[in-house]
Design a protein around this motif. Structure first.
Motif, PDB file in Angstrom:
ATOM      1  N   LEU A  23    -108.723  53.956 -19.268  1.00  0.00           N
ATOM      2  CA  LEU A  23    -107.929  52.757 -19.019  1.00  0.00           C
ATOM      3  C   LEU A  23    -107.139  52.855 -17.719  1.00  0.00           C
ATOM      4  O   LEU A  23    -107.028  51.896 -16.958  1.00  0.00           O
ATOM      5  N   LEU A  24    -106.581  54.040 -17.445  1.00  0.00           N
ATOM      6  CA  LEU A  24    -105.706  54.225 -16.286  1.00  0.00           C
ATOM      7  C   LEU A  24    -106.456  54.626 -15.016  1.00  0.00           C
ATOM      8  O   LEU A  24    -105.853  54.675 -13.942  1.00  0.00           O
TER       9      LEU A  24
ATOM     10  N   ARG B  21    -106.047  53.054 -11.487  1.00  0.00           N
ATOM     11  CA  ARG B  21    -104.715  52.837 -10.941  1.00  0.00           C
ATOM     12  C   ARG B  21    -104.081  54.114 -10.376  1.00  0.00           C
ATOM     13  O   ARG B  21    -102.878  54.153 -10.123  1.00  0.00           O
TER      14      ARG B  21
ATOM     15  N   LEU C 110     -99.204  54.105 -14.109  1.00  0.00           N
ATOM     16  CA  LEU C 110     -98.390  52.962 -14.525  1.00  0.00           C
ATOM     17  C   LEU C 110     -97.635  52.343 -13.348  1.00  0.00           C
ATOM     18  O   LEU C 110     -97.372  51.140 -13.321  1.00  0.00           O
TER      19      LEU C 110
ATOM     20  N   TRP D 188    -106.863  47.386 -14.564  1.00  0.00           N
ATOM     21  CA  TRP D 188    -106.850  48.048 -15.873  1.00  0.00           C
ATOM     22  C   TRP D 188    -108.271  47.978 -16.431  1.00  0.00           C
ATOM     23  O   TRP D 188    -108.830  46.892 -16.565  1.00  0.00           O
ATOM     24  N   ARG D 189    -108.843  49.102 -16.759  1.00  0.00           N
ATOM     25  CA  ARG D 189    -110.249  49.124 -17.178  1.00  0.00           C
ATOM     26  C   ARG D 189    -110.355  48.926 -18.693  1.00  0.00           C
ATOM     27  O   ARG D 189    -110.686  49.846 -19.457  1.00  0.00           O
ATOM     28  N   TRP D 190    -110.063  47.713 -19.132  1.00  0.00           N
ATOM     29  CA  TRP D 190    -110.007  47.424 -20.559  1.00  0.00           C
ATOM     30  C   TRP D 190    -111.366  47.584 -21.233  1.00  0.00           C
ATOM     31  O   TRP D 190    -111.454  48.168 -22.318  1.00  0.00           O
TER      32      TRP D 190
END
Length: 261
Positions: A228-229, A232, A179, A185-187
Protein backbone atom coordinates in the motif's frame (compact mmCIF):
# COMPACT_ATOMS: atom_id res chain seq x y z
CA UNK A 1 -0.81 -53.26 10.88
CA UNK A 2 2.55 -52.39 12.47
CA UNK A 3 0.93 -52.51 15.90
CA UNK A 4 -0.50 -55.98 15.19
CA UNK A 5 2.89 -57.30 14.09
CA UNK A 6 4.57 -55.83 17.18
CA UNK A 7 1.93 -57.34 19.44
CA UNK A 8 2.35 -60.76 17.82
CA UNK A 9 6.06 -60.81 18.69
CA UNK A 10 5.78 -59.12 22.10
CA UNK A 11 6.50 -61.11 25.24
CA UNK A 12 3.38 -61.51 27.44
CA UNK A 13 5.58 -61.24 30.53
CA UNK A 14 7.23 -58.12 29.12
CA UNK A 15 3.92 -56.52 28.31
CA UNK A 16 2.51 -57.24 31.76
CA UNK A 17 5.66 -56.10 33.54
CA UNK A 18 5.73 -52.89 31.55
CA UNK A 19 2.06 -52.25 32.33
CA UNK A 20 2.61 -52.96 36.03
CA UNK A 21 5.60 -50.63 36.16
CA UNK A 22 3.78 -47.83 34.35
CA UNK A 23 0.77 -48.22 36.64
CA UNK A 24 2.97 -48.06 39.74
CA UNK A 25 4.74 -45.00 38.38
CA UNK A 26 1.43 -43.28 37.69
CA UNK A 27 0.46 -43.99 41.30
CA UNK A 28 3.84 -42.59 42.47
CA UNK A 29 4.81 -45.97 43.89
CA UNK A 30 8.39 -45.61 42.72
CA UNK A 31 9.78 -48.65 44.53
CA UNK A 32 6.99 -50.78 43.08
CA UNK A 33 7.66 -49.37 39.62
CA UNK A 34 11.33 -50.31 39.81
CA UNK A 35 10.49 -53.82 40.97
CA UNK A 36 7.98 -54.32 38.15
CA UNK A 37 10.29 -52.89 35.48
CA UNK A 38 13.21 -55.00 36.66
CA UNK A 39 11.05 -58.12 36.49
CA UNK A 40 9.91 -57.08 33.01
CA UNK A 41 13.52 -56.57 31.88
CA UNK A 42 14.52 -59.99 33.24
CA UNK A 43 11.58 -61.73 31.57
CA UNK A 44 12.11 -60.07 28.17
CA UNK A 45 15.79 -59.02 28.04
CA UNK A 46 16.01 -58.61 24.26
CA UNK A 47 12.47 -57.51 23.47
CA UNK A 48 11.16 -54.00 23.01
CA UNK A 49 9.29 -54.03 26.31
CA UNK A 50 12.25 -55.44 28.17
CA UNK A 51 14.55 -52.72 26.87
CA UNK A 52 12.01 -50.07 27.78
CA UNK A 53 11.66 -51.48 31.29
CA UNK A 54 15.41 -51.72 31.79
CA UNK A 55 15.84 -48.09 30.77
CA UNK A 56 13.08 -46.86 33.08
CA UNK A 57 14.32 -48.93 36.02
CA UNK A 58 17.91 -47.74 35.56
CA UNK A 59 16.80 -44.10 35.41
CA UNK A 60 14.64 -44.33 38.53
CA UNK A 61 16.79 -46.60 40.71
CA UNK A 62 19.30 -43.90 41.86
CA UNK A 63 16.46 -41.90 43.37
CA UNK A 64 15.95 -44.55 46.02
CA UNK A 65 18.98 -43.01 47.80
CA UNK A 66 16.83 -40.19 49.21
CA UNK A 67 13.65 -42.19 49.46
CA UNK A 68 12.49 -40.71 46.15
CA UNK A 69 11.90 -37.36 47.88
CA UNK A 70 13.43 -35.20 45.14
CA UNK A 71 11.93 -37.22 42.33
CA UNK A 72 8.49 -37.08 43.94
CA UNK A 73 8.72 -33.29 44.21
CA UNK A 74 9.79 -32.89 40.59
CA UNK A 75 7.19 -35.28 39.22
CA UNK A 76 4.51 -33.56 41.29
CA UNK A 77 5.35 -30.26 39.64
CA UNK A 78 5.37 -31.82 36.18
CA UNK A 79 1.99 -33.41 36.67
CA UNK A 80 0.40 -30.37 38.30
CA UNK A 81 2.02 -27.74 36.10
CA UNK A 82 -1.17 -26.57 34.43
CA UNK A 83 -2.78 -25.98 37.82
CA UNK A 84 0.30 -24.44 39.43
CA UNK A 85 1.46 -22.15 36.65
CA UNK A 86 5.07 -21.28 35.88
CA UNK A 87 5.82 -19.07 38.91
CA UNK A 88 4.54 -21.49 41.54
CA UNK A 89 6.13 -24.46 39.76
CA UNK A 90 9.54 -22.77 39.76
CA UNK A 91 9.23 -21.91 43.46
CA UNK A 92 8.46 -25.53 44.32
CA UNK A 93 11.31 -26.98 42.28
CA UNK A 94 13.81 -24.43 43.58
CA UNK A 95 12.73 -25.17 47.17
CA UNK A 96 13.18 -28.91 46.62
CA UNK A 97 16.59 -28.32 45.02
CA UNK A 98 17.70 -26.04 47.88
CA UNK A 99 16.68 -28.73 50.37
CA UNK A 100 19.06 -31.25 48.77
CA UNK A 101 21.32 -29.62 46.16
CA UNK A 102 23.45 -32.75 45.78
CA UNK A 103 20.61 -35.27 45.83
CA UNK A 104 19.93 -37.82 43.11
CA UNK A 105 17.19 -35.64 41.59
CA UNK A 106 19.25 -32.43 41.65
CA UNK A 107 20.46 -32.72 38.06
CA UNK A 108 16.95 -33.42 36.75
CA UNK A 109 15.63 -30.44 38.71
CA UNK A 110 18.31 -28.20 37.22
CA UNK A 111 17.46 -29.37 33.72
CA UNK A 112 13.77 -28.65 34.35
CA UNK A 113 14.56 -25.21 35.75
CA UNK A 114 16.87 -24.37 32.84
CA UNK A 115 14.19 -25.31 30.34
CA UNK A 116 11.50 -23.35 32.18
CA UNK A 117 13.69 -20.28 32.65
CA UNK A 118 14.69 -20.41 28.97
CA UNK A 119 11.05 -20.58 27.96
CA UNK A 120 10.49 -17.38 29.94
CA UNK A 121 13.47 -15.67 28.29
CA UNK A 122 15.55 -15.47 31.49
CA UNK A 123 18.97 -15.85 29.89
CA UNK A 124 21.10 -15.08 32.97
CA UNK A 125 19.26 -17.66 35.06
CA UNK A 126 19.73 -20.32 32.38
CA UNK A 127 23.47 -19.61 32.20
CA UNK A 128 23.77 -19.83 35.99
CA UNK A 129 21.90 -23.13 36.10
CA UNK A 130 24.10 -24.42 33.28
CA UNK A 131 27.21 -23.65 35.33
CA UNK A 132 25.73 -25.44 38.36
CA UNK A 133 24.84 -28.45 36.24
CA UNK A 134 28.34 -28.61 34.75
CA UNK A 135 29.70 -28.95 38.29
CA UNK A 136 27.07 -31.50 39.35
CA UNK A 137 28.73 -34.94 39.57
CA UNK A 138 25.35 -36.62 39.25
CA UNK A 139 24.52 -35.03 35.91
CA UNK A 140 24.69 -37.08 32.74
CA UNK A 141 26.38 -35.98 29.53
CA UNK A 142 22.97 -35.74 27.90
CA UNK A 143 21.69 -33.41 30.62
CA UNK A 144 24.75 -31.18 30.38
CA UNK A 145 24.49 -31.08 26.60
CA UNK A 146 20.79 -30.18 26.77
CA UNK A 147 21.34 -27.22 29.08
CA UNK A 148 24.43 -26.09 27.15
CA UNK A 149 22.24 -26.09 24.06
CA UNK A 150 19.65 -23.95 25.82
CA UNK A 151 22.36 -21.48 26.88
CA UNK A 152 23.59 -21.26 23.27
CA UNK A 153 19.99 -20.88 22.08
CA UNK A 154 19.43 -18.00 24.50
CA UNK A 155 22.58 -16.22 23.30
CA UNK A 156 21.30 -16.54 19.75
CA UNK A 157 17.92 -15.26 20.94
CA UNK A 158 19.63 -12.06 22.07
CA UNK A 159 20.93 -11.58 18.54
CA UNK A 160 17.48 -12.24 17.16
CA UNK A 161 16.01 -9.56 19.41
CA UNK A 162 18.53 -7.02 18.17
CA UNK A 163 17.72 -7.92 14.56
CA UNK A 164 14.00 -7.70 15.27
CA UNK A 165 14.44 -4.31 16.97
CA UNK A 166 16.39 -2.89 14.04
CA UNK A 167 13.81 -4.33 11.65
CA UNK A 168 10.94 -2.80 13.58
CA UNK A 169 12.70 0.60 13.50
CA UNK A 170 13.11 0.34 9.72
CA UNK A 171 9.44 -0.57 9.38
CA UNK A 172 8.40 2.45 11.45
CA UNK A 173 10.71 4.70 9.42
CA UNK A 174 9.18 3.39 6.20
CA UNK A 175 5.68 4.08 7.48
CA UNK A 176 6.51 7.63 8.57
CA UNK A 177 8.27 8.51 5.31
CA UNK A 178 5.44 7.04 3.23
CA UNK A 179 2.69 8.79 5.17
CA UNK A 180 4.44 12.15 4.85
CA UNK A 181 5.55 11.76 1.22
CA UNK A 182 3.67 12.35 -2.03
CA UNK A 183 2.62 9.62 -4.39
CA UNK A 184 -0.22 7.17 -5.08
CA UNK A 185 -1.84 4.78 -2.64
CA UNK A 186 -1.70 1.31 -4.17
CA UNK A 187 -5.12 0.16 -2.99
CA UNK A 188 -5.73 -2.51 -5.62
CA UNK A 189 -2.32 -4.10 -5.20
CA UNK A 190 -2.68 -4.01 -1.42
CA UNK A 191 -6.11 -5.63 -1.63
CA UNK A 192 -4.74 -8.39 -3.85
CA UNK A 193 -1.84 -8.95 -1.45
CA UNK A 194 -4.24 -9.06 1.49
CA UNK A 195 -6.37 -11.67 -0.26
CA UNK A 196 -3.67 -13.92 -1.73
CA UNK A 197 -1.00 -13.61 0.97
CA UNK A 198 -3.30 -12.83 3.87
CA UNK A 199 -6.86 -14.06 3.90
CA UNK A 200 -6.39 -17.35 2.06
CA UNK A 201 -3.36 -18.65 4.06
CA UNK A 202 -4.89 -17.43 7.32
CA UNK A 203 -8.16 -19.27 6.67
CA UNK A 204 -6.34 -22.50 5.78
CA UNK A 205 -4.13 -22.13 8.86
CA UNK A 206 -7.17 -21.64 11.08
CA UNK A 207 -8.81 -24.74 9.60
CA UNK A 208 -5.83 -27.12 9.54
CA UNK A 209 -3.04 -25.77 11.78
CA UNK A 210 -4.47 -24.64 15.08
CA UNK A 211 -2.54 -21.83 16.76
CA UNK A 212 -0.72 -20.32 13.77
CA UNK A 213 -3.49 -18.35 12.08
CA UNK A 214 -2.54 -15.21 14.05
CA UNK A 215 1.05 -15.50 12.80
CA UNK A 216 -0.12 -15.69 9.20
CA UNK A 217 -2.43 -12.73 9.71
CA UNK A 218 0.39 -10.60 11.16
CA UNK A 219 2.65 -11.44 8.23
CA UNK A 220 -0.13 -10.60 5.78
CA UNK A 221 -0.62 -7.24 7.49
CA UNK A 222 3.04 -6.39 6.92
CA UNK A 223 2.91 -7.36 3.25
CA UNK A 224 -0.34 -5.50 2.68
CA UNK A 225 0.94 -2.35 4.35
CA UNK A 226 4.24 -2.50 2.47
CA UNK A 227 2.46 -2.76 -0.88
CA UNK A 228 0.00 0.00 0.00
CA UNK A 229 2.78 2.44 0.94
CA UNK A 230 5.28 1.46 -1.78
CA UNK A 231 4.36 4.29 -4.13
CA UNK A 232 4.92 7.01 -1.52
CA UNK A 233 8.52 6.39 -0.41
CA UNK A 234 11.98 6.05 -2.00
CA UNK A 235 12.78 2.53 -3.11
CA UNK A 236 15.59 2.01 -0.58
CA UNK A 237 13.22 3.01 2.23
CA UNK A 238 10.47 0.73 0.88
CA UNK A 239 12.74 -2.30 0.56
CA UNK A 240 14.50 -1.77 3.88
CA UNK A 241 11.25 -1.09 5.71
CA UNK A 242 9.50 -4.12 4.25
CA UNK A 243 12.36 -6.52 5.02
CA UNK A 244 12.85 -4.98 8.44
CA UNK A 245 9.20 -5.18 9.40
CA UNK A 246 9.09 -8.78 8.24
CA UNK A 247 12.18 -9.54 10.33
CA UNK A 248 10.39 -8.17 13.39
CA UNK A 249 7.23 -10.17 12.68
CA UNK A 250 9.25 -13.34 12.07
CA UNK A 251 10.86 -12.94 15.50
CA UNK A 252 7.49 -12.31 17.14
CA UNK A 253 6.13 -15.46 15.46
CA UNK A 254 9.13 -17.53 16.62
CA UNK A 255 10.19 -18.42 13.08
CA UNK A 256 13.94 -17.81 13.33
CA UNK A 257 14.91 -21.28 14.65
CA UNK A 258 13.02 -22.97 11.82
CA UNK A 259 14.83 -20.67 9.38
CA UNK A 260 18.20 -21.79 10.74
CA UNK A 261 19.00 -18.66 12.73
Amino acid sequence: MIWLVAAAYASPAGLQGRADGDAASAARDWAGAITAWQACAAADPTGRDGRYCATRAAALAPHAADGFAGWTALEGVRREYRTLGSDAAIVRVEAALAADPQGPAAASMRVWLANERARRGEDDAVARIGADLAADPGATDAQRAFVAGRVAFDRREGQRRVLAGVGAALGVLYTIVALRGPGPWRWRSAALAALVLGAVPTVFAALYEEGIAASFAASALVVTGAVLLAGRAPRWVSVGGTVGAYAAVAWANGWYPSLGF
